[in-house]
Design an enzyme around this catalytic site. Structure first.
Site, PDB file in Angstrom:
ATOM      1  N   ARG A  18     -12.668  10.422   5.472  1.00 27.79           N
ATOM      2  CA  ARG A  18     -13.233  10.963   6.717  1.00 27.79           C
ATOM      3  C   ARG A  18     -12.670  12.323   7.104  1.00 27.79           C
ATOM      4  O   ARG A  18     -13.172  12.963   8.021  1.00 27.79           O
ATOM      5  CB  ARG A  18     -13.029   9.949   7.852  1.00 27.79           C
ATOM      6  N   GLN A  78       0.299   3.715  -6.536  1.00 26.19           N
ATOM      7  CA  GLN A  78      -0.502   2.503  -6.373  1.00 26.19           C
ATOM      8  C   GLN A  78      -1.878   2.849  -6.936  1.00 26.19           C
ATOM      9  O   GLN A  78      -2.668   3.537  -6.293  1.00 26.19           O
ATOM     10  CB  GLN A  78      -0.603   2.131  -4.887  1.00 26.19           C
ATOM     11  N   GLY A  83      -4.465  -3.254  -0.636  1.00 22.27           N
ATOM     12  CA  GLY A  83      -3.922  -3.695   0.643  1.00 22.27           C
ATOM     13  C   GLY A  83      -2.511  -3.191   0.897  1.00 22.27           C
ATOM     14  O   GLY A  83      -1.823  -2.730  -0.009  1.00 22.27           O
ATOM     15  N   GLY A 144      -5.009  -4.680  14.110  1.00 20.17           N
ATOM     16  CA  GLY A 144      -4.515  -6.045  14.037  1.00 20.17           C
ATOM     17  C   GLY A 144      -3.944  -6.429  15.399  1.00 20.17           C
ATOM     18  O   GLY A 144      -3.292  -5.616  16.059  1.00 20.17           O
TER      19      GLY A 144
HETATM   20  C1  UD1 Z   1      -3.465  -1.670   9.270  1.00 17.44           C
HETATM   21  C2  UD1 Z   1      -2.848  -2.999   9.685  1.00 17.44           C
HETATM   22  C3  UD1 Z   1      -3.305  -3.314  11.100  1.00 17.44           C
HETATM   23  C4  UD1 Z   1      -2.900  -2.198  12.041  1.00 17.44           C
HETATM   24  C5  UD1 Z   1      -3.435  -0.859  11.541  1.00 17.44           C
HETATM   25  C6  UD1 Z   1      -2.853   0.271  12.351  1.00 17.44           C
HETATM   26  C7  UD1 Z   1      -2.643  -4.335   7.666  1.00 17.44           C
HETATM   27  C8  UD1 Z   1      -3.242  -5.446   6.890  1.00 17.44           C
HETATM   28  N1  UD1 Z   1      -3.297  -4.020   8.783  1.00 17.44           N
HETATM   29  O1  UD1 Z   1      -4.875  -1.855   9.236  1.00 17.44           O
HETATM   30  O2  UD1 Z   1      -2.745  -4.512  11.537  1.00 17.44           O
HETATM   31  O3  UD1 Z   1      -3.380  -2.446  13.346  1.00 17.44           O
HETATM   32  O4  UD1 Z   1      -3.059  -0.657  10.164  1.00 17.44           O
HETATM   33  O5  UD1 Z   1      -3.444   1.474  12.003  1.00 17.44           O
HETATM   34  O6  UD1 Z   1      -1.623  -3.829   7.293  1.00 17.44           O
HETATM   35  N2  UD1 Z   1      -2.669   1.967   2.362  1.00 17.44           N
HETATM   36  C9  UD1 Z   1      -2.248   2.169   1.065  1.00 17.44           C
HETATM   37  N3  UD1 Z   1      -2.671   1.333   0.096  1.00 17.44           N
HETATM   38  C10 UD1 Z   1      -3.500   0.269   0.342  1.00 17.44           C
HETATM   39  C11 UD1 Z   1      -3.925   0.072   1.666  1.00 17.44           C
HETATM   40  C12 UD1 Z   1      -3.489   0.930   2.659  1.00 17.44           C
HETATM   41  O7  UD1 Z   1      -1.491   3.105   0.799  1.00 17.44           O
HETATM   42  O8  UD1 Z   1      -3.834  -0.442  -0.605  1.00 17.44           O
HETATM   43  C13 UD1 Z   1      -2.223   2.860   3.419  1.00 17.44           C
HETATM   44  C14 UD1 Z   1      -3.359   3.685   4.010  1.00 17.44           C
HETATM   45  O9  UD1 Z   1      -3.453   4.946   3.377  1.00 17.44           O
HETATM   46  C15 UD1 Z   1      -2.925   3.836   5.470  1.00 17.44           C
HETATM   47  C16 UD1 Z   1      -2.117   2.587   5.728  1.00 17.44           C
HETATM   48  O10 UD1 Z   1      -1.729   2.082   4.489  1.00 17.44           O
HETATM   49  O11 UD1 Z   1      -2.073   4.960   5.641  1.00 17.44           O
HETATM   50  C17 UD1 Z   1      -2.903   1.555   6.508  1.00 17.44           C
HETATM   51  O12 UD1 Z   1      -4.045   1.195   5.776  1.00 17.44           O
HETATM   52  P1  UD1 Z   1      -5.454   0.994   6.455  1.00 17.44           P
HETATM   53  O13 UD1 Z   1      -6.435   0.654   5.415  1.00 17.44           O
HETATM   54  O14 UD1 Z   1      -5.759   2.112   7.376  1.00 17.44           O
HETATM   55  O15 UD1 Z   1      -5.147  -0.324   7.306  1.00 17.44           O
HETATM   56  P2  UD1 Z   1      -5.928  -0.838   8.575  1.00 17.44           P
HETATM   57  O16 UD1 Z   1      -7.069  -1.675   8.138  1.00 17.44           O
HETATM   58  O17 UD1 Z   1      -6.196   0.254   9.504  1.00 17.44           O
END
Ligand code: UD1
Ligand code: MG
Length: 451
Positions: A18, A78, A83, A144
């Protein structure tokens, strides 16, 4: 208390779709420093010695930034995004060492303060197994929810997995979490992907840790501090919050800003006390300004050192490599680049001083230009102490003017000028008495003849 070992795992594997950018999201700057740099800085300030950054496949640009900015930080790849728990496991090699404190931070959440990280660490030091950072957003949609029973955090429920009653909860997970390193690798490996998204949720660590008898604590942070960036609109909002914090800190440290909302600071701007910054001034990275200096309205400074009592602008531009000596002046429409202006020297109007040394108390007249570039190479101009450069002079570098040397206005100086000598580098004036009157008379006569 003995020093606790600590590791920060900074998640930065997101695509940042985005942002609509060729640049990875976490490298977009806030106050002139990539967001990731802010997070690394906060971790370092909170005494977190080891830092690992989880990047996605092809995190070359992020790795290049880290090599320069934080060479001690470890890069963990990764490859598949499965997740947040899966992402933390990418740094598994460091978790195996079981540091006392493990903090999971987001590379796109750059406003988190060292104080908050220290609070999270303090909770670990008091025996918590998991510390969750909560906040109360104006609109909780998408976050969350923190599920509490009798004031204790028992679970975090992702929006998609939540019941309507759980969705009504306003206390949300900021995403930043802290863990006791003991047994953490095991805990993370026990997390499953049995949920609406089919992802390994780091948030499941809450329930798992409790099941294993661990204590889970939720701390609250101001919503402003945990604002994450997904779009450039949010990037601008984060920038605005950063700027207002920095301006406030500068003013409380003794800087006067009559219109702080119009002054833009960089992540490393250093302003000593009794500096006056007038409206509409922009600081790029690498600027320090010493006590009592005045920056008049509409100036742009970058990579410049300004010594005590100097005066800049209005409408001046100090580019990288500028050193403005004590009490020196760079006035309106003056550009200085890679140049030292000695103490008390004056460049008051409409000049370009580049790749130069200007001695103390020298006076550089209006419109003086150092001609530093021949289309291929840059050359230096040296102007001695107390020299006087007449207005509208062009100093063709490489060239040197000795101490106390005097350059006549309008000169083009191509050869060195000795100390205390006068140099005239212009055509001498020719005077023709009565010429103008004769010229006009002839022209009028011609016109009268035609009419
Ligand atoms: C996550 C939290 C949620 C919280 C929110 C706050 C989890 C399961 N959920 O949700 O409770 O309210 O953040 O913004 O943790 N990332 C990786 N690799 C992955 C997945 C994510 O590096 O495989 C990184 C993303 O780049 C990001 C962060 O982790 O910086 C959070 O990931 P995102 O997909 O935004 O999680 P949310 O669904 O927003
Ligand atoms: Mg998110």
């Amino acid at each position: 208390m003995t020093e606790r070992t600590a590791l920060a795992v900074i998640l930065a594997a997101g695509d940042g779709t985005r942002m609509r950018s060729a640049l990875p999201k976490v490298l977009h700057p806030v106050a002139g420093l990539p967001m990731l740099g802010h997070v690394l800085g906060a971790a370092a300030s909170a005494g977190i010695g080891r830092r690992a950054v989880v990047v996605g496949a092809g995190g070359a640009a992020v790795s290049a930034f880290l090599a320069k900015h934080a060479p001690d930080a470890l890069v963990a790849e990764q490859v598949e995004r499965r997740g947040t728990a899966h992402a933390v496991l990418a740094a598994g090699a460091l978790l195996a060492a079981e540091p006392d404190d493990v903090l999971v931070l987001y590379g796109d959440t750059p406003l988190v303060t060292p104080e908050t990280l220290s609070r999270m660490r303090a909770a670990l030091a008091e025996g918590a197994a998991v510390v969750v950072l909560g906040f109360r957003p104006a609109d909780p949609t998408g976050y969350g929810r923190l599920i509490e029973e009798d004031g204790r955090l028992v679970a975090i429920r992702e929006e998609r997995d939540a019941t309507p009653a759980e969705r009504a909860i306003g206390f949300c997970n900021a995403g930043l979490m802290a863990f006791s390193g003991k047994g953490l690798l095991d805990l993370l490996r026990a997390i499953s992907n049995d949920n609406a998204k089919g992802e390994f949720y780091l948030t499941d660590a809450v329930e798992l840790a409790r099941a294993r008898g661990g204590r889970v604590v939720a701390l609250e942070a101001p919503a402003e501090e945990v604002l994450g960036v997904n779009t450039r609109v949010e990037l601008a909002a984060v920038e605005a919050i950063w700027q207002s914090r920095a301006r406030k800190a500068a003013m409380l440290a003794g800087v006067t800003m009559p219109a702080p909302e119009t002054v833009f600071l960089a992540h490393d701007t250093r302003l000593d006390r009794d500096v006056l910054v007038e409206p509409n001034v922009v600081f790029g990275p690498g600027v320090s300004v010493a006590e009592g200096a005045v920056i008049h309205a509409f100036c742009h400074l970058e990579g410049a050192t300004v010594e005590a009592g100097a005066s800049i602008g209005p409408f001046a531009r100090l580019r990288p490599g500028t050193r403005l000596g004590a009490g020196a002046r760079a006035g309106n429409f003056v550009e200085v680049k890679n140049a030292e202006i000695g103490a008390g020297a004056k460049v008051n109007h409409l000049s370009y001083i580049g790749d130069a040394f200007v001695g103390a108390q020298a006076n550089i007249g209006a419109g003086t230009i150092t001609c530093n570039y021949d289309g291929f190479d840059k050359h230096r101009t040296t102007i001695g102490a107390g020299a006087f450069i007449g207005s509208n002079s062009a100093l063709v570098a490489p060239v040197a003017i000795g101490d106390g040397g005097y350059v006549a206005s309008g000169s083009v100086i191509t050869e060195n000028v000795d100390a205390d000598a006068l140099a005239l580098g212009r055509a001498s004036q020719v005077a023709k008495p009565g010429w103008a009157a004769r010229f006009r008379a002839r022209k009028r006569a011609e016109r009268a003849g035609r009419g």
